[in-house]
Design a protein around this motif. Structure first.
Motif, PDB file in Angstrom:
ATOM      1  N   GLU A  64       5.710  70.331  32.231  1.00 51.55           N
ATOM      2  CA  GLU A  64       7.002  70.921  32.609  1.00 51.55           C
ATOM      3  C   GLU A  64       7.322  70.629  34.076  1.00 51.55           C
ATOM      4  OE1 GLU A  64       6.471  74.862  29.723  1.00 51.55           O
ATOM      5  OE2 GLU A  64       5.895  74.885  31.832  1.00 51.55           O
ATOM      6  N   GLU A  94      -1.178  78.904  34.822  1.00 47.57           N
ATOM      7  CA  GLU A  94      -0.281  77.957  34.165  1.00 47.57           C
ATOM      8  C   GLU A  94      -0.033  76.747  35.058  1.00 47.57           C
ATOM      9  OE1 GLU A  94       4.391  77.718  33.154  1.00 47.57           O
ATOM     10  OE2 GLU A  94       3.341  79.380  32.208  1.00 47.57           O
ATOM     11  N   ASP A 118       0.188  83.724  34.775  1.00 44.35           N
ATOM     12  CA  ASP A 118       1.400  82.898  34.762  1.00 44.35           C
ATOM     13  C   ASP A 118       2.166  83.357  35.992  1.00 44.35           C
ATOM     14  OD1 ASP A 118       4.185  82.313  32.408  1.00 44.35           O
ATOM     15  OD2 ASP A 118       3.805  81.630  34.467  1.00 44.35           O
ATOM     16  N   ASP A 121       6.805  83.435  35.314  1.00 45.87           N
ATOM     17  CA  ASP A 121       7.311  83.211  33.965  1.00 45.87           C
ATOM     18  C   ASP A 121       8.836  83.200  33.963  1.00 45.87           C
ATOM     19  OD1 ASP A 121       8.199  85.150  31.308  1.00 45.87           O
ATOM     20  OD2 ASP A 121       7.196  83.229  30.994  1.00 45.87           O
ATOM     21  N   GLY A 122       9.418  82.228  33.237  1.00 49.07           N
ATOM     22  CA  GLY A 122      10.877  82.144  33.192  1.00 49.07           C
ATOM     23  C   GLY A 122      11.464  81.463  34.412  1.00 49.07           C
ATOM     24  N   ASN A 213      15.266  81.704  20.840  1.00 47.90           N
ATOM     25  CA  ASN A 213      16.120  80.561  21.202  1.00 47.90           C
ATOM     26  C   ASN A 213      16.610  79.951  19.898  1.00 47.90           C
ATOM     27  OD1 ASN A 213      17.314  78.187  21.902  1.00 47.90           O
ATOM     28  ND2 ASN A 213      15.773  77.619  23.442  1.00 47.90           N
ATOM     29  N   TYR A 246      18.750  86.942  24.649  1.00 44.04           N
ATOM     30  CA  TYR A 246      17.687  86.012  24.996  1.00 44.04           C
ATOM     31  C   TYR A 246      17.857  85.636  26.457  1.00 44.04           C
ATOM     32  CZ  TYR A 246      14.373  82.102  24.489  1.00 44.04           C
ATOM     33  OH  TYR A 246      13.291  81.254  24.614  1.00 44.04           O
ATOM     34  N   LEU A 250      10.403  85.406  29.060  1.00 40.80           N
ATOM     35  CA  LEU A 250       9.619  86.164  28.075  1.00 40.80           C
ATOM     36  C   LEU A 250       9.349  87.591  28.565  1.00 40.80           C
ATOM     37  CD1 LEU A 250       7.506  86.414  25.677  1.00 40.80           C
ATOM     38  CD2 LEU A 250       5.875  85.291  27.222  1.00 40.80           C
ATOM     39  N   TYR A 264      10.781  89.864  19.766  1.00 41.14           N
ATOM     40  CA  TYR A 264      10.938  88.552  20.425  1.00 41.14           C
ATOM     41  C   TYR A 264      10.156  87.544  19.595  1.00 41.14           C
ATOM     42  CZ  TYR A 264       9.943  84.767  23.791  1.00 41.14           C
ATOM     43  OH  TYR A 264       9.814  83.534  24.426  1.00 41.14           O
ATOM     44  N   TYR A 266       8.983  83.380  19.591  1.00 41.20           N
ATOM     45  CA  TYR A 266       8.918  81.961  19.942  1.00 41.20           C
ATOM     46  C   TYR A 266       7.954  81.359  18.938  1.00 41.20           C
ATOM     47  CZ  TYR A 266      10.363  78.036  22.663  1.00 41.20           C
ATOM     48  OH  TYR A 266      10.983  76.886  23.064  1.00 41.20           O
ATOM     49  N   LYS A 276       5.370  77.005  21.852  1.00 44.37           N
ATOM     50  CA  LYS A 276       5.460  76.668  23.284  1.00 44.37           C
ATOM     51  C   LYS A 276       4.588  77.550  24.173  1.00 44.37           C
ATOM     52  CE  LYS A 276       8.572  76.748  27.250  1.00 44.37           C
ATOM     53  NZ  LYS A 276       9.904  76.981  27.806  1.00 44.37           N
ATOM     54  N   ARG A 278       1.792  80.114  25.965  1.00 43.98           N
ATOM     55  CA  ARG A 278       0.347  79.972  26.127  1.00 43.98           C
ATOM     56  C   ARG A 278      -0.368  81.253  25.733  1.00 43.98           C
ATOM     57  NH1 ARG A 278       3.644  76.257  29.002  1.00 43.98           N
ATOM     58  NH2 ARG A 278       4.697  78.238  29.365  1.00 43.98           N
ATOM     59  N   GLU A 282       0.039  84.366  28.545  1.00 43.02           N
ATOM     60  CA  GLU A 282       1.360  84.860  28.132  1.00 43.02           C
ATOM     61  C   GLU A 282       1.210  85.780  26.894  1.00 43.02           C
ATOM     62  OE1 GLU A 282       4.577  81.532  29.687  1.00 43.02           O
ATOM     63  OE2 GLU A 282       3.400  81.004  27.905  1.00 43.02           O
TER      64      GLU A 282
HETATM   65  P1  FBP Z   1       7.345  79.351  31.663  1.00 45.25           P
HETATM   66  O1  FBP Z   1       6.201  80.267  31.844  1.00 45.25           O
HETATM   67  O2  FBP Z   1       7.008  77.936  31.988  1.00 45.25           O
HETATM   68  O3  FBP Z   1       8.566  79.837  32.287  1.00 45.25           O
HETATM   69  O4  FBP Z   1       7.660  79.259  30.055  1.00 45.25           O
HETATM   70  C1  FBP Z   1       7.853  80.319  29.291  1.00 45.25           C
HETATM   71  C2  FBP Z   1       9.328  80.582  28.997  1.00 45.25           C
HETATM   72  O5  FBP Z   1      10.127  80.225  30.068  1.00 45.25           O
HETATM   73  C3  FBP Z   1       9.552  82.036  28.613  1.00 45.25           C
HETATM   74  O6  FBP Z   1       9.629  82.867  29.704  1.00 45.25           O
HETATM   75  C4  FBP Z   1      10.853  81.952  27.848  1.00 45.25           C
HETATM   76  O7  FBP Z   1      11.014  82.998  26.938  1.00 45.25           O
HETATM   77  C5  FBP Z   1      10.755  80.602  27.166  1.00 45.25           C
HETATM   78  O8  FBP Z   1       9.728  79.853  27.860  1.00 45.25           O
HETATM   79  C6  FBP Z   1      12.027  79.827  27.243  1.00 45.25           C
HETATM   80  O9  FBP Z   1      11.839  78.642  26.545  1.00 45.25           O
HETATM   81  P2  FBP Z   1      13.095  77.817  25.978  1.00 45.25           P
HETATM   82  O10 FBP Z   1      13.844  77.341  27.171  1.00 45.25           O
HETATM   83  O11 FBP Z   1      12.481  76.713  25.164  1.00 45.25           O
HETATM   84  O12 FBP Z   1      13.880  78.759  25.142  1.00 45.25           O
END
Ligand code: FBP
Length: 337
Positions: A64, A94, A118, A121-122, A213, A246, A250, A264, A266, A276, A278, A282
């Motif tokens: 990423e 991460e 992490d 995150d996000g 998503n 959304y 996360l 939620y 994924y 996606k 971890r 996560e």
């Molecule tokens: P990161 O820890 O790299 O941010 O990835 C996790 C994440 O960003 C989550 O926080 C979020 O819910 C999801 O991935 C978003 O993924 P996508 O853009 O594929 O919907």
């Protein structure tokens, strides 16, 4: 006027009398994480003024794009524990390909820990000035630990001794559990202290909101599609359709459900069944929090906490939230409905 003057330090002291597993050393680690959260929260609030937003141009072990603040926040966690006397032996992050040995000593203390984190995150939300979070998971290690031997670090979620997150939103909130319930603290900027704002959190058995998503809908297995269709169907008796929210973060979505209920997802995709997110920094820590609050964390077929990881950066499908909603998702995914 703060709800209470119970600071995190006082709360940990109080909890230690109730929960023997919460040792002085473990309390110390949680307070150090809170400190890292304060430092990160302050920088996030002024990042645009310091030219700290944007990408580094690098990609991380996940493939990423790395935000400058991803790297910076990772360094804050490393610096926080990389000191003499730290009871944290290693950090898995991460943002780091390999586990990082910290603290400068080798197994000479009766009790030591590995921190899985992490840092942000996000982080793709940062340029939009939206909510992000730091997620942490703590495992106790006994005796020698070969940080260069990944298998020494692979532990089930149910073996965590503590887990939680810091959420950087309108307020900066820290939520943690050490297996005796879930507590929430809000940063009182005037005092510079995390102050108890909610204790013994219990989430509703069923929610009214779901997070996914949905642009990935076509890539999902039929069971997942049918579950999301079910949430979108009209049926007043079961409070459907659920609202769709959304945030791209996360931690923010899961925090919403901790207080209001919901689910939620994924999930894995047909061409990418591992999904996606971890497992070790996560899904497992958030699963520990949510289950301590009465919810459930699942892959759709297995409880997240029961999975023995195969690698520190292993990905896993995640369905997490209110108990009834996640159980319903499992029924659809396992074709029992
Ligand atoms: P990161 O820890 O790299 O941010 O990835 C996790 C994440 O960003 C989550 O926080 C979020 O819910 C999801 O991935 C978003 O993924 P996508 O853009 O594929 O919907």
């Amino acid at each position: 006027m703060p709800l209470s003057s119970m600071t995190l330090a006082n709360h940990l002291l109080q909890q230690r009398t109730l929960h023997p597993g919460l040792t002085n050393d473990l309390s110390q680690v949680i307070q150090q994480i809170a400190l890292a959260g304060k430092v990160i929260g302050r920088e996030l609030s002024e990042a645009a003024l310091h030219g700290a937003l944007g990408l580094t141009g690098e990609t991380n072990v996940q493939g990423e794009a790395v935000q400058k603040l991803d790297e910076w926040a990772n360094e804050i966690f490393v610096q926080t524990f990389d000191g003499q006397g730290s009871v944290v032996r290693a950090i898995v992050s991460e943002e780091m390909d390999k586990p990082r040995e910290v603290g400068g000593h080798a197994g000479d203390r009766p009790e030591e820990y590995v921190l899985f984190v992490d840092p942000l995150d996000g982080s793709s939300n940062l340029d939009g000035n939206m909510t992000v979070g730091s997620i942490f998971s703590i495992h106790r290690v006994h005796g020698p630990l070969r940080t260069d031997v990944e298998t020494d670090l692979l532990k089930r979620g149910r073996d965590q001794v503590a887990a939680g997150y810091v959420l950087y939103g309108p307020g900066t909130v820290l939520v943690y559990t050490c297996g005796a319930g879930v507590s929430q603290f809000t940063l009182d900027r005037g005092m510079g202290e995390f102050v108890l704002s909610r204790s013994r959190l219990k989430m509703p058995a069923r929610g009214k909101v779901y997070s996914a998503n949905e642009s990935n809908y076509a890539k999902w297995p039929r069971g997942v599609q049918r579950f999301v269709d079910y949430l979108r169907d009209k049926d007043a008796a079961t409070g459907r359709p659920y609202a769709s929210r959304y945030s791209g973060c996360l931690v923010a979505d899961v925090h919403r459900f901790l207080t209001g209920g919901g689910v939620y997802l994924y999930p894995g995709e047909i061409s990418k069944p591992e999904g996606k997110l971890r497992l070790m920094y996560e899904a497992a820590p958030l699963g520990f929090i949510i289950e301590q609050a009465g919810g459930l964390a699942s892959t759709g077929t297995e409880r997240i906490g029961d999975i023995l990881p195969t690698a520190v950066h292993q990905r896993i499908p995640l369905i997490i939230g209110s108990h009834e909603d996640v159980s319903r998702a499992e029924e659809f995914i396992q074709d029992k409905r």
